[in-house]
Design a protein around this motif. Structure first.
Motif, PDB file in Angstrom:
ATOM      1  N   GLY A 190      56.533  33.021  40.972  1.00 20.82           N
ATOM      2  CA  GLY A 190      57.162  34.282  41.282  1.00 20.82           C
ATOM      3  C   GLY A 190      56.604  35.423  40.468  1.00 20.82           C
ATOM      4  N   ASN A 191      55.538  35.148  39.717  1.00 25.40           N
ATOM      5  CA  ASN A 191      54.882  36.152  38.874  1.00 25.40           C
ATOM      6  C   ASN A 191      53.422  36.235  39.266  1.00 25.40           C
ATOM      7  N   ASP A 192      52.980  37.423  39.675  1.00 26.66           N
ATOM      8  CA  ASP A 192      51.598  37.583  40.133  1.00 26.66           C
ATOM      9  C   ASP A 192      50.564  37.412  39.033  1.00 26.66           C
ATOM     10  N   ASP A 193      50.965  37.537  37.779  1.00 28.70           N
ATOM     11  CA  ASP A 193      50.004  37.367  36.688  1.00 28.70           C
ATOM     12  C   ASP A 193      49.922  35.919  36.201  1.00 28.70           C
ATOM     13  N   MET A 194      50.678  35.017  36.843  1.00 22.63           N
ATOM     14  CA  MET A 194      50.711  33.624  36.389  1.00 22.63           C
ATOM     15  C   MET A 194      50.489  32.637  37.526  1.00 22.63           C
ATOM     16  N   VAL A 195      49.863  33.062  38.600  1.00 25.29           N
ATOM     17  CA  VAL A 195      49.716  32.198  39.770  1.00 25.29           C
ATOM     18  C   VAL A 195      48.853  30.982  39.451  1.00 25.29           C
ATOM     19  N   VAL A 196      47.663  31.219  38.942  1.00 26.57           N
ATOM     20  CA  VAL A 196      46.757  30.106  38.650  1.00 26.57           C
ATOM     21  C   VAL A 196      47.312  29.198  37.557  1.00 26.57           C
ATOM     22  N   PRO A 197      47.889  29.724  36.470  1.00 28.92           N
ATOM     23  CA  PRO A 197      48.512  28.830  35.496  1.00 28.92           C
ATOM     24  C   PRO A 197      49.585  27.922  36.096  1.00 28.92           C
ATOM     25  N   ALA A 216      44.714  39.631  51.663  1.00 28.29           N
ATOM     26  CA  ALA A 216      43.600  38.697  51.865  1.00 28.29           C
ATOM     27  C   ALA A 216      43.116  38.119  50.536  1.00 28.29           C
ATOM     28  N   LEU A 217      43.091  38.945  49.498  1.00 26.35           N
ATOM     29  CA  LEU A 217      42.607  38.487  48.194  1.00 26.35           C
ATOM     30  C   LEU A 217      43.568  37.485  47.564  1.00 26.35           C
ATOM     31  N   VAL A 218      44.865  37.758  47.662  1.00 23.75           N
ATOM     32  CA  VAL A 218      45.846  36.823  47.098  1.00 23.75           C
ATOM     33  C   VAL A 218      45.791  35.493  47.837  1.00 23.75           C
ATOM     34  N   ARG A 219      45.627  35.564  49.151  1.00 26.85           N
ATOM     35  CA  ARG A 219      45.482  34.323  49.915  1.00 26.85           C
ATOM     36  C   ARG A 219      44.213  33.584  49.492  1.00 26.85           C
ATOM     37  N   GLU A 220      43.124  34.318  49.326  1.00 26.38           N
ATOM     38  CA  GLU A 220      41.869  33.682  48.908  1.00 26.38           C
ATOM     39  C   GLU A 220      42.031  32.984  47.566  1.00 26.38           C
ATOM     40  N   MET A 221      42.715  33.633  46.627  1.00 27.63           N
ATOM     41  CA  MET A 221      42.928  33.035  45.305  1.00 27.63           C
ATOM     42  C   MET A 221      43.673  31.711  45.415  1.00 27.63           C
ATOM     43  N   THR A 222      44.776  31.712  46.153  1.00 30.43           N
ATOM     44  CA  THR A 222      45.577  30.491  46.234  1.00 30.43           C
ATOM     45  C   THR A 222      44.846  29.387  46.983  1.00 30.43           C
ATOM     46  N   ARG A 232      36.782  30.006  41.091  1.00 29.95           N
ATOM     47  CA  ARG A 232      36.942  31.165  41.964  1.00 29.95           C
ATOM     48  C   ARG A 232      38.370  31.720  41.858  1.00 29.95           C
ATOM     49  N   ALA A 233      39.342  30.852  41.869  1.00 29.33           N
ATOM     50  CA  ALA A 233      40.731  31.277  41.738  1.00 29.33           C
ATOM     51  C   ALA A 233      40.967  31.960  40.398  1.00 29.33           C
ATOM     52  N   ARG A 234      40.386  31.412  39.354  1.00 28.60           N
ATOM     53  CA  ARG A 234      40.547  31.988  38.019  1.00 28.60           C
ATOM     54  C   ARG A 234      39.945  33.382  37.944  1.00 28.60           C
ATOM     55  N   ARG A 235      38.782  33.572  38.550  1.00 24.07           N
ATOM     56  CA  ARG A 235      38.135  34.887  38.527  1.00 24.07           C
ATOM     57  C   ARG A 235      38.972  35.924  39.263  1.00 24.07           C
ATOM     58  N   ILE A 236      39.528  35.539  40.408  1.00 21.82           N
ATOM     59  CA  ILE A 236      40.366  36.480  41.157  1.00 21.82           C
ATOM     60  C   ILE A 236      41.618  36.823  40.363  1.00 21.82           C
ATOM     61  N   GLN A 237      42.235  35.824  39.765  1.00 14.63           N
ATOM     62  CA  GLN A 237      43.435  36.066  38.966  1.00 14.63           C
ATOM     63  C   GLN A 237      43.152  37.058  37.839  1.00 14.63           C
ATOM     64  N   LEU A 238      42.077  36.838  37.108  1.00 13.53           N
ATOM     65  CA  LEU A 238      41.772  37.700  35.964  1.00 13.53           C
ATOM     66  C   LEU A 238      41.334  39.093  36.397  1.00 13.53           C
ATOM     67  N   SER A 239      40.532  39.162  37.450  1.00 14.63           N
ATOM     68  CA  SER A 239      40.065  40.477  37.906  1.00 14.63           C
ATOM     69  C   SER A 239      41.203  41.306  38.495  1.00 14.63           C
ATOM     70  N   GLY A 240      42.240  40.633  38.984  1.00 20.17           N
ATOM     71  CA  GLY A 240      43.362  41.351  39.572  1.00 20.17           C
ATOM     72  C   GLY A 240      44.401  41.824  38.580  1.00 20.17           C
ATOM     73  N   LEU A 241      44.296  41.409  37.330  1.00 21.08           N
ATOM     74  CA  LEU A 241      45.332  41.730  36.358  1.00 21.08           C
ATOM     75  C   LEU A 241      45.570  43.231  36.151  1.00 21.08           C
ATOM     76  N   PRO A 242      44.534  44.087  36.095  1.00 25.47           N
ATOM     77  CA  PRO A 242      44.829  45.523  35.932  1.00 25.47           C
ATOM     78  C   PRO A 242      45.716  46.078  37.039  1.00 25.47           C
ATOM     79  N   LEU A 243      45.447  45.699  38.285  1.00 26.39           N
ATOM     80  CA  LEU A 243      46.274  46.168  39.388  1.00 26.39           C
ATOM     81  C   LEU A 243      47.668  45.555  39.312  1.00 26.39           C
TER      82      LEU A 243
END
Length: 296
Positions: A190-197, A216-222, A232-243
């Motif tokens: 339920g937290n967008d900054d903790m999806v991959v963890p 599309a990006l959130v779907r790609e990450m999951t 790939r999922a880790r990179r999307i998670q980290l790159s998305g953190l500022p937003l």
């Protein structure tokens, strides 16, 4: 639609309003179409992000009915039916079931909180009455109370429990309930900054605010994680953190609705006590959106 095997990105959909505060169904249709075009795995209206706490029961039912009809079975619709009043949650849950939703999101009894047995009965009352899968919602930062590990274990055995939306922000808590994950019980971040963890602990995906603007990006990450491409999922998670941080720079859903307005998806209208975000936070949001390529 059977949602027992649901995984990936579930958008916690905003509810657009006209300037007079009425629901903007034209904008809601655009938001739904935007999500479907991006491949979002399921839609979840009338949650915290949907501002349902300021809406009447009649408005809630109108929104639920509109989403079900617009989606037309293309993806699952899971509707937030929570309340701190168990009877109200039961009535809303049965009403949404009649409207044809595929599942329900049930929140803890905020404000009055309840003791251990009361929290269990709050959920069990609805679970015993409905015929569709339900997701428990643990968000103590909003509700002032948490679903205890013992109650999660107890509730996880109910035939109508699909899983839990875990939004405590605590890896420790998520770890404590992760042993329950299996064919009949799922966890969704339920937290967008903790999806991959959380997916590393066995979560099946996310119920996401972020997906309102980058579905599309959130779907790609999951789905990258589910397919075994953890890097790939880790990179999307980290790159998305500022937003993601900008989307929570003020209380949700103020920033994400502002972001959707900046993208031309709706107007930035709220119902009190929510209102437009402050100038400094809005500038930060715009900068993060520019960095993500969402606005010029």
């Amino acid at each position: 639609m059977d949602i027992r095997n649901l995984e990936g990105s579930i958008v916690a959909l905003i509810t657009p309003f006209h300037e007079d505060g009425s629901v903007d169904f034209d904008a809601l249709g655009r938001l739904i179409d935007f999500q479907l075009a991006a491949g979002t795995d399921a839609l979840l209206p009338l949650g915290t992000t949907g501002e349902s706490s300021t809406m009447t029961h009649e408005e809630d039912e109108a929104v639920a009915s509109f989403v079900v009809e617009r989606v037309a079975g293309r993806v699952p619709v899971i509707t937030g039916s929570g309340s701190n009043d168990t009877r109200t949650m039961l009535e809303k849950s049965l009403a949404y079931q009649r409207l044809g939703v595929d599942g329900l999101l049930l929140i803890t009894p905020y404000y009055n909180k309840a003791n251990e047995e009361g929290v269990y009965r709050h959920f069990a009352t609805v679970l015993d009455a409905v015929d569709i899968p339900c997701i428990l919602y643990n968000v103590p930062g909003r509700t002032g109370c948490s679903i205890s590990v013992a109650n999660v274990e107890r509730l996880s055995r109910h035939d109508n429990v699909l899983g839990i939306k875990e939004a405590s922000g605590s890896i420790s808590y998520a770890t404590d309930i992760a042993h329950l994950i299996g064919p009949t019980f799922k966890m969704f971040s339920g937290n967008d900054d903790m999806v991959v963890p959380l997916m590393s602990l066995g979560a099946s995906g996310v119920i996401s605010v972020w997906a309102n603007v980058q579905p599309a990006l959130v779907r790609e990450m999951t789905h990258a994680y589910l397919a075994g491409d953890v890097e790939r999922a880790r990179r999307i998670q980290l790159s998305g953190l500022p937003l993601v941080r900008a989307l929570f720079s003020e209380v949700n859903p103020i920033p994400v609705k502002e972001a959707c307005a900046l993208m031309g998806l709706c107007e930035p209208n709220f119902r009190l006590p929510l209102c437009r975000m402050g100038a400094a936070a809005r500038e930060g949001l715009i900068a993060s959106m520019k960095g993500a390529g969402l606005v010029d």
